[in-house]
Design a protein around this motif. Structure first.
Motif, PDB file in Angstrom:
ATOM      1  N   ALA A 166       0.863  -1.178   0.000  1.00 44.76           N
ATOM      2  CA  ALA A 166       0.000   0.000   0.000  1.00 44.76           C
ATOM      3  C   ALA A 166       0.898   1.225   0.000  1.00 44.76           C
ATOM      4  CB  ALA A 166      -0.909   0.004   1.229  1.00 44.76           C
ATOM      5  N   PRO A 167       0.375   2.378  -0.378  1.00 47.45           N
ATOM      6  CA  PRO A 167       1.172   3.596  -0.272  1.00 47.45           C
ATOM      7  C   PRO A 167       1.615   3.846   1.164  1.00 47.45           C
ATOM      8  CG  PRO A 167      -0.778   3.972  -1.618  1.00 47.45           C
ATOM      9  CD  PRO A 167      -0.940   2.614  -1.003  1.00 47.45           C
ATOM     10  N   SER A 168       2.698   4.558   1.346  1.00 43.38           N
ATOM     11  CA  SER A 168       3.218   4.845   2.685  1.00 43.38           C
ATOM     12  C   SER A 168       2.146   5.512   3.535  1.00 43.38           C
ATOM     13  CB  SER A 168       4.437   5.765   2.597  1.00 43.38           C
ATOM     14  OG  SER A 168       5.486   5.132   1.908  1.00 43.38           O
ATOM     15  N   TYR A 212      11.860 -12.583   0.012  1.00 41.31           N
ATOM     16  CA  TYR A 212      13.003 -12.598   0.918  1.00 41.31           C
ATOM     17  C   TYR A 212      12.996 -11.394   1.862  1.00 41.31           C
ATOM     18  CZ  TYR A 212      15.223 -15.762  -2.539  1.00 41.31           C
ATOM     19  OH  TYR A 212      15.533 -16.785  -3.410  1.00 41.31           O
ATOM     20  N   GLY A 213      13.530 -11.606   3.028  1.00 41.53           N
ATOM     21  CA  GLY A 213      13.890 -10.496   3.884  1.00 41.53           C
ATOM     22  C   GLY A 213      15.169  -9.855   3.384  1.00 41.53           C
ATOM     23  N   THR A 214      15.274  -8.543   3.527  1.00 43.15           N
ATOM     24  CA  THR A 214      16.496  -7.815   3.215  1.00 43.15           C
ATOM     25  C   THR A 214      16.835  -6.921   4.416  1.00 43.15           C
ATOM     26  OG1 THR A 214      15.521  -5.784   2.298  1.00 43.15           O
ATOM     27  CG2 THR A 214      15.697  -7.694   0.806  1.00 43.15           C
ATOM     28  N   PRO A 215      18.049  -6.424   4.510  1.00 51.63           N
ATOM     29  CA  PRO A 215      18.415  -5.589   5.673  1.00 51.63           C
ATOM     30  C   PRO A 215      17.901  -4.161   5.608  1.00 51.63           C
ATOM     31  CG  PRO A 215      20.310  -5.881   4.239  1.00 51.63           C
ATOM     32  CD  PRO A 215      19.226  -6.752   3.688  1.00 51.63           C
ATOM     33  N   TRP A 216      17.259  -3.775   4.513  1.00 47.44           N
ATOM     34  CA  TRP A 216      16.747  -2.405   4.391  1.00 47.44           C
ATOM     35  C   TRP A 216      15.251  -2.441   4.704  1.00 47.44           C
ATOM     36  CZ3 TRP A 216      19.772  -4.769   0.580  1.00 47.44           C
ATOM     37  CH2 TRP A 216      21.132  -4.404   0.639  1.00 47.44           C
ATOM     38  N   ALA A 217      14.892  -1.978   5.900  1.00 45.72           N
ATOM     39  CA  ALA A 217      13.551  -2.267   6.415  1.00 45.72           C
ATOM     40  C   ALA A 217      12.848  -1.048   6.988  1.00 45.72           C
ATOM     41  CB  ALA A 217      13.632  -3.375   7.459  1.00 45.72           C
ATOM     42  N   GLY A 218      13.128   0.122   6.472  1.00 43.45           N
ATOM     43  CA  GLY A 218      12.391   1.303   6.886  1.00 43.45           C
ATOM     44  C   GLY A 218      12.740   1.792   8.275  1.00 43.45           C
TER      45      GLY A 218
END
Length: 285
Positions: free
Chosen positions: A150-152, A189-195
């Motif tokens: 969804a949009p932020s 996948y999970g990535t290390p860039w997570a907001g």
């Protein structure tokens, strides 16, 4: 010094004279004995030289196409006060080789490299490996993956939290999960860039579905047509609009994902009923 990482089944090597990578990225450390899919070299500099080129984007970062035997793109971050370059990234033609130069003793430049530049390298390289990065909150439930997009500011994190509250789920990534065809499977996948919250897991699952969230006064699940996918879901992926060749590759992968993934629209008022409704649709078998 070389650190080896595996993110979304992509083998990445990071080479530097002094370790500059943050813990979230290093939590994906592994061993592999083949050539990396992505090679990153990071070097500390006391001065930088900007190569001439054609500017294709100029906002937080300045992107240029340059005439170089080794590299095609040059990405620069200038200091907001002095207008001197503090980070410089050179990119090979297929994003498989990256050279990042960081101004010595500049912590902001180091942080920017970890939080943005390495992710840019990752999400552009994965385009050549049948993958895309999606702006979504992704969970793993009953060994299957679900992405809520969804949009932020419209509730995808809240909805993933509800699943965590009601069921035993793993949050793969709360902001930038990767979707990739690998080993004849469509995986998320999970990535290390997570907001902002930084919630992620070094894990993956077969993608069971993508749910487009829409806030409402009632709960209802709708099937999504191909045209609706283009209208509502296409903008949620990270696209290389600045590069025609990359866009062509990306769109092929997007069409493959849409042909294999189940996609639904969930009109919802957050709560247990909305979670149950989409869970029954996705996991009815």
């Amino acid at each position: 010094m070389i650190d080896k990482l595996k993110i979304a089944d992509m083998n990445i090597s990071c080479e530097y004279t002094r370790r500059l990578i943050d813990k979230p990225i290093l939590s994906f450390k592994t061993e592999f004995y083949t050539e990396p899919d992505l090679k990153i070299v990071i070097d500390l500099k006391k001065s930088m030289n900007i190569l001439p080129g054609r500017i294709i984007y100029n906002d937080v970062l300045q992107w240029s196409v340059i005439n170089s035997i080794e590299y095609r793109h040059q990405i620069v971050k200038f200091d907001d006060v002095t207008n001197e370059p503090i980070v410089l990234m050179y990119v090979s033609d297929n994003w498989s080789e990256i050279l990042i130069e960081i101004m010595a003793n500049n912590q902001y430049a180091i942080d920017l490299t970890n939080q943005l530049l390495i992710e840019i390298a990752f999400r552009n390289r994965i385009l050549y490996l049948d993958g895309l990065v999606l702006h979504a909150s992704a969970i793993k439930y009953m060994d299957k993956g679900v992405a809520f997009s969804a949009p932020s500011g419209t509730g995808k994190t809240t909805y993933a939290d509800l699943w965590s509250e009601y069921y035993h789920v793993t949050i793969l990534n709360d902001d930038h999960p990767a979707i990739r065809f690998f080993d004849r499977e469509l995986r998320i996948y999970g990535t290390p860039w997570a907001g902002e919250k930084g919630i992620y897991t070094n894990d993956y699952s077969i993608l069971n579905g993508i749910v487009i969230l829409e806030q409402g006064k009632y709960n209802k699940v709708l099937d999504v047509s191909s045209m609706e996918c283009i209208h509502s879901l296409f903008p949620r992926f990270f696209w290389p609009y600045y590069d025609t060749d990359l866009m062509e590759i990306s769109i092929v992968t997007f069409n493959r994902i849409m042909s294999e993934a189940k996609v639904y629209r969930l009109i919802n008022k957050p709560g247990h009923e909305a979670v149950e409704l989409i869970r029954d649709r996705l996991f009815s078998n």
